[in-house]
Design a protein around this motif. Structure first.
Motif, PDB file in Angstrom:
ATOM      1  N   GLY A 170       2.921   0.260 -30.759  1.00 26.35           N
ATOM      2  CA  GLY A 170       4.130  -0.270 -30.152  1.00 26.35           C
ATOM      3  C   GLY A 170       3.931  -1.497 -29.289  1.00 26.35           C
ATOM      4  N   GLU A 171       2.726  -2.050 -29.275  1.00 28.48           N
ATOM      5  CA  GLU A 171       2.480  -3.257 -28.496  1.00 28.48           C
ATOM      6  C   GLU A 171       3.217  -4.432 -29.119  1.00 28.48           C
ATOM      7  N   LYS A 172       3.195  -5.543 -28.438  1.00 30.75           N
ATOM      8  CA  LYS A 172       3.802  -6.773 -28.937  1.00 30.75           C
ATOM      9  C   LYS A 172       3.158  -7.155 -30.274  1.00 30.75           C
ATOM     10  N   ILE A 173       3.952  -7.659 -31.199  1.00 33.27           N
ATOM     11  CA  ILE A 173       3.438  -8.089 -32.498  1.00 33.27           C
ATOM     12  C   ILE A 173       2.562  -9.325 -32.299  1.00 33.27           C
ATOM     13  N   LYS A 174       1.404  -9.329 -32.926  1.00 25.79           N
ATOM     14  CA  LYS A 174       0.454 -10.439 -32.798  1.00 25.79           C
ATOM     15  C   LYS A 174       0.286 -11.118 -34.149  1.00 25.79           C
ATOM     16  N   TYR A 175       0.063 -12.429 -34.118  1.00 28.60           N
ATOM     17  CA  TYR A 175      -0.057 -13.229 -35.332  1.00 28.60           C
ATOM     18  C   TYR A 175      -1.333 -14.053 -35.305  1.00 28.60           C
ATOM     19  N   ARG A 176      -1.896 -14.280 -36.496  1.00 33.51           N
ATOM     20  CA  ARG A 176      -3.004 -15.217 -36.668  1.00 33.51           C
ATOM     21  C   ARG A 176      -2.687 -16.093 -37.866  1.00 33.51           C
ATOM     22  N   PHE A 177      -2.881 -17.379 -37.698  1.00 30.19           N
ATOM     23  CA  PHE A 177      -2.693 -18.367 -38.763  1.00 30.19           C
ATOM     24  C   PHE A 177      -1.253 -18.458 -39.262  1.00 30.19           C
ATOM     25  N   VAL A 178      -0.280 -17.991 -38.493  1.00 28.90           N
ATOM     26  CA  VAL A 178       1.116 -18.000 -38.915  1.00 28.90           C
ATOM     27  C   VAL A 178       1.859 -19.107 -38.184  1.00 28.90           C
ATOM     28  N   ASN A 213       0.698 -21.556 -35.148  1.00 31.31           N
ATOM     29  CA  ASN A 213      -0.495 -20.923 -34.575  1.00 31.31           C
ATOM     30  C   ASN A 213      -1.723 -21.414 -35.326  1.00 31.31           C
ATOM     31  N   HIS A 214      -2.219 -22.593 -34.996  1.00 32.20           N
ATOM     32  CA  HIS A 214      -3.389 -23.141 -35.697  1.00 32.20           C
ATOM     33  C   HIS A 214      -4.646 -22.428 -35.201  1.00 32.20           C
ATOM     34  N   ASN A 263     -11.734 -31.906 -42.396  1.00 32.97           N
ATOM     35  CA  ASN A 263     -11.690 -31.514 -40.979  1.00 32.97           C
ATOM     36  C   ASN A 263     -11.633 -29.998 -40.809  1.00 32.97           C
ATOM     37  N   GLY A 264     -11.706 -29.263 -41.921  1.00 30.87           N
ATOM     38  CA  GLY A 264     -11.643 -27.809 -41.880  1.00 30.87           C
ATOM     39  C   GLY A 264     -10.221 -27.271 -41.805  1.00 30.87           C
ATOM     40  N   PHE A 265      -9.224 -28.155 -41.904  1.00 31.99           N
ATOM     41  CA  PHE A 265      -7.825 -27.743 -41.771  1.00 31.99           C
ATOM     42  C   PHE A 265      -7.259 -27.289 -43.119  1.00 31.99           C
ATOM     43  N   PHE A 266      -6.387 -26.281 -43.064  1.00 36.49           N
ATOM     44  CA  PHE A 266      -5.677 -25.842 -44.264  1.00 36.49           C
ATOM     45  C   PHE A 266      -4.242 -25.502 -43.893  1.00 36.49           C
ATOM     46  N   LYS A 267      -3.370 -25.541 -44.900  1.00 35.34           N
ATOM     47  CA  LYS A 267      -1.978 -25.135 -44.728  1.00 35.34           C
ATOM     48  C   LYS A 267      -1.485 -24.590 -46.058  1.00 35.34           C
ATOM     49  N   ILE A 268      -0.866 -23.413 -46.009  1.00 36.75           N
ATOM     50  CA  ILE A 268      -0.284 -22.786 -47.197  1.00 36.75           C
ATOM     51  C   ILE A 268       1.186 -22.524 -46.902  1.00 36.75           C
ATOM     52  N   SER A 277      -1.537 -21.705 -41.346  1.00 35.31           N
ATOM     53  CA  SER A 277      -2.341 -22.907 -41.101  1.00 35.31           C
ATOM     54  C   SER A 277      -3.442 -22.602 -40.102  1.00 35.31           C
ATOM     55  N   GLY A 278      -4.486 -23.414 -40.137  1.00 33.29           N
ATOM     56  CA  GLY A 278      -5.575 -23.242 -39.185  1.00 33.29           C
ATOM     57  C   GLY A 278      -6.785 -24.074 -39.549  1.00 33.29           C
TER      58      GLY A 278
END
Length: 115
Positions: A92-100, A103-104, A57-62, A24-25
């Protein structure tokens, strides 16, 4: 001993994993900062990918009913198509997420100008 270490690592990874029930985002025009509607968003790597479009509003969700996460492709006429990596880790850094999950995140799309 190796089995105990391996199981401990797996359990740690699972306890730290992000909810991946959906992507989503928000999507905006890079120049005007206005929300973009009707942006077509789809998963990149799957044959039976899911897709949606952004609202006014530019929002989406899958919804994501699989155990894997894929990149997202954002497509809108007269704008540059963009592919966003949704999960990554570097050295080995911390796992990062976008749009998951919750995390809007926000994507700003650039208009294509013709001369």
């Amino acid at each position: 001993m190796r089995k105990i270490v391996f199981i401990s690592i797996i359990l740690l990874f699972l306890s730290c994993s992000k909810s991946s029930d959906f992507y989503s985002g928000y999507i905006y025009d890079k120049t005007s900062n206005k929300p973009l509607s009707q942006v077509y968003i789809k998963e990149n790597f799957k044959t039976n990918y899911k897709s949606t479009s952004s609202d006014k509003n530019g929002f989406f969700k899958i919804n994501n009913d699989t155990e894997s996460l894929g990149d997202l492709i954002f497509i809108l006429k007269n704008y540059k198509t963009d592919t966003v990596v949704t999960v990554w880790s570097q050295n080995g850094e911390k796992i990062k997420y976008r749009f998951v999950g919750e995390n809007h995140d926000t994507l700003y799309m650039s208009r294509i100008y013709s001369r």
